[in-house]
Design a protein around this motif. Structure first.
Motif, PDB file in Angstrom:
ATOM      1  N   PRO A  79      47.259  47.261  39.317  1.00  0.00           N
ATOM      2  CA  PRO A  79      47.702  46.902  37.962  1.00  0.00           C
ATOM      3  C   PRO A  79      47.822  45.409  37.725  1.00  0.00           C
ATOM      4  CG  PRO A  79      49.553  47.623  39.277  1.00  0.00           C
ATOM      5  CD  PRO A  79      48.326  47.840  40.117  1.00  0.00           C
ATOM      6  N   TRP A  80      47.774  45.074  36.434  1.00  0.00           N
ATOM      7  CA  TRP A  80      48.056  43.721  35.983  1.00  0.00           C
ATOM      8  C   TRP A  80      49.556  43.624  35.751  1.00  0.00           C
ATOM      9  CZ3 TRP A  80      43.555  46.163  34.566  1.00  0.00           C
ATOM     10  CH2 TRP A  80      42.369  45.453  34.728  1.00  0.00           C
ATOM     11  N   CYS A  81      50.138  42.442  35.971  1.00  0.00           N
ATOM     12  CA  CYS A  81      51.573  42.240  35.792  1.00  0.00           C
ATOM     13  C   CYS A  81      51.822  40.999  34.941  1.00  0.00           C
ATOM     14  CB  CYS A  81      52.254  42.035  37.146  1.00  0.00           C
ATOM     15  SG  CYS A  81      51.955  43.355  38.318  1.00  0.00           S
ATOM     16  N   ARG A  82      52.861  41.069  34.114  1.00  0.00           N
ATOM     17  CA  ARG A  82      53.333  39.890  33.379  1.00  0.00           C
ATOM     18  C   ARG A  82      54.710  39.568  33.932  1.00  0.00           C
ATOM     19  NH1 ARG A  82      51.770  37.054  29.234  1.00  0.00           N
ATOM     20  NH2 ARG A  82      50.305  38.590  28.442  1.00  0.00           N
ATOM     21  N   ASN A  83      54.955  38.291  34.222  1.00  0.00           N
ATOM     22  CA  ASN A  83      56.169  37.867  34.899  1.00  0.00           C
ATOM     23  C   ASN A  83      57.124  37.144  33.951  1.00  0.00           C
ATOM     24  OD1 ASN A  83      55.284  38.654  37.696  1.00  0.00           O
ATOM     25  ND2 ASN A  83      53.582  37.425  36.964  1.00  0.00           N
ATOM     26  N   ASP A  85      58.156  34.201  33.658  1.00  0.00           N
ATOM     27  CA  ASP A  85      57.755  32.897  33.112  1.00  0.00           C
ATOM     28  C   ASP A  85      56.482  32.975  32.275  1.00  0.00           C
ATOM     29  OD1 ASP A  85      55.833  33.289  35.075  1.00  0.00           O
ATOM     30  OD2 ASP A  85      56.109  31.342  36.014  1.00  0.00           O
ATOM     31  N   GLY A  86      55.972  34.196  32.023  1.00  0.00           N
ATOM     32  CA  GLY A  86      54.761  34.367  31.226  1.00  0.00           C
ATOM     33  C   GLY A  86      53.483  34.375  32.044  1.00  0.00           C
ATOM     34  N   SER A  87      53.590  34.106  33.342  1.00  0.00           N
ATOM     35  CA  SER A  87      52.395  34.129  34.184  1.00  0.00           C
ATOM     36  C   SER A  87      51.921  35.575  34.361  1.00  0.00           C
ATOM     37  CB  SER A  87      52.667  33.483  35.542  1.00  0.00           C
ATOM     38  OG  SER A  87      53.664  34.200  36.245  1.00  0.00           O
ATOM     39  N   ARG A  88      50.652  35.686  34.721  1.00  0.00           N
ATOM     40  CA  ARG A  88      50.060  37.007  34.937  1.00  0.00           C
ATOM     41  C   ARG A  88      49.390  37.040  36.295  1.00  0.00           C
ATOM     42  NH1 ARG A  88      48.825  40.323  30.108  1.00  0.00           N
ATOM     43  NH2 ARG A  88      47.619  41.336  31.701  1.00  0.00           N
ATOM     44  N   ASN A  89      49.493  38.198  36.913  1.00  0.00           N
ATOM     45  CA  ASN A  89      48.808  38.407  38.177  1.00  0.00           C
ATOM     46  C   ASN A  89      48.303  39.847  38.238  1.00  0.00           C
ATOM     47  OD1 ASN A  89      51.770  39.025  38.582  1.00  0.00           O
ATOM     48  ND2 ASN A  89      50.998  39.786  40.538  1.00  0.00           N
ATOM     49  N   ARG A  90      47.403  40.057  39.152  1.00  0.00           N
ATOM     50  CA  ARG A  90      46.888  41.411  39.383  1.00  0.00           C
ATOM     51  C   ARG A  90      47.138  41.770  40.831  1.00  0.00           C
ATOM     52  NH1 ARG A  90      41.092  44.185  37.804  1.00  0.00           N
ATOM     53  NH2 ARG A  90      41.867  46.307  38.048  1.00  0.00           N
ATOM     54  N   HIS A  91      47.617  42.980  41.036  1.00  0.00           N
ATOM     55  CA  HIS A  91      47.801  43.484  42.389  1.00  0.00           C
ATOM     56  C   HIS A  91      46.463  44.022  42.883  1.00  0.00           C
ATOM     57  CE1 HIS A  91      52.372  44.058  42.411  1.00  0.00           C
ATOM     58  NE2 HIS A  91      52.069  43.418  41.293  1.00  0.00           N
ATOM     59  N   ILE A  92      46.073  43.598  44.045  1.00  0.00           N
ATOM     60  CA  ILE A  92      44.939  44.210  44.727  1.00  0.00           C
ATOM     61  C   ILE A  92      45.429  44.572  46.126  1.00  0.00           C
ATOM     62  CG2 ILE A  92      43.187  43.036  43.342  1.00  0.00           C
ATOM     63  CD1 ILE A  92      42.702  41.138  45.666  1.00  0.00           C
ATOM     64  N   TYR A  93      44.783  45.513  46.749  1.00  0.00           N
ATOM     65  CA  TYR A  93      45.231  46.025  48.044  1.00  0.00           C
ATOM     66  C   TYR A  93      44.066  45.995  49.015  1.00  0.00           C
ATOM     67  CZ  TYR A  93      48.795  47.769  44.907  1.00  0.00           C
ATOM     68  OH  TYR A  93      49.765  47.856  43.953  1.00  0.00           O
ATOM     69  N   TYR A  94      44.412  45.801  50.291  1.00  0.00           N
ATOM     70  CA  TYR A  94      43.343  45.759  51.274  1.00  0.00           C
ATOM     71  C   TYR A  94      43.814  46.320  52.611  1.00  0.00           C
ATOM     72  CZ  TYR A  94      39.561  44.396  54.264  1.00  0.00           C
ATOM     73  OH  TYR A  94      38.519  44.450  55.147  1.00  0.00           O
TER      74      TYR A  94
END
Length: 167
Positions: A79-83, A85-94
């Protein structure tokens, strides 16, 4: 997907594979948040950390290319995440050989949007740190970035998330 400390060997494999994929796409990427702190300050991942944090500055089109290339390389796209402080990240798994790791897999947070003005200013140029014989880019100057993100970053007894990155 892990819920406590990560497997260092799997984390290294994920980090090195991400490096190969991102570099092949000629992306502007760097160690970020807790991964930057641990590798710069301690020369290793932070004890008890359960993810890798990597920053990417690129266009939306190149970002789509990154997701596709990471998937092709064996990462699972989450999923994509909004934090806060307004930043965004995407979770990836390996985890090598497993499309959806159920145990010992590595969560990789790829930060790609909404960087603060201070973070953007500190990623105009990059410093370098070496980890296990490989060079990695970090915000420059890294000590200023870590001060902005963690206040007393040099105190290894302090265990808090980077400011605004809790969400």
């Amino acid at each position: 997907m892990p819920d406590n400390a990560m497997n260092e060997a799997h984390a290294d494999e994920a980090l090195f594979l991400f490096q190969e994929v991102a570099d092949s796409l000629q992306l502007d990427w760097f160690l970020f948040a807790g991964t930057c702190l641990g590798i710069f300050r301690d020369g290793k991942y932070l004890p008890g950390d359960n993810d890798l944090d990597l920053g990417v500055k690129t266009t939306p089109a190149k970002l789509e290319m990154l997701w596709e290339a990471l998937h092709d390389a064996g990462f699972s796209l989450g999923p994509w995440c909004r934090n806060a402080d307004g930043s965004r990240n995407r979770h990836i798994y390996y985890k090598h050989g497993e499309r959806w790791p159920s145990r010992d897999g590595i969560l990789v947070d790829v930060w790609y949007d909404g960087f603060t003005e201070e973070e953007l200013n500190l990623t105009v140029n990059y410093g370098q740190v070496q980890y296990k014989g490989r060079d990695f880019l970090v915000p420059y100057p890294v000590q200023v970035y870590l001060q902005v993100a963690y206040d007393e970053w040099w105190d290894s007894s302090s265990r808090k998330s980077a400011k605004g990155k809790e969400g």
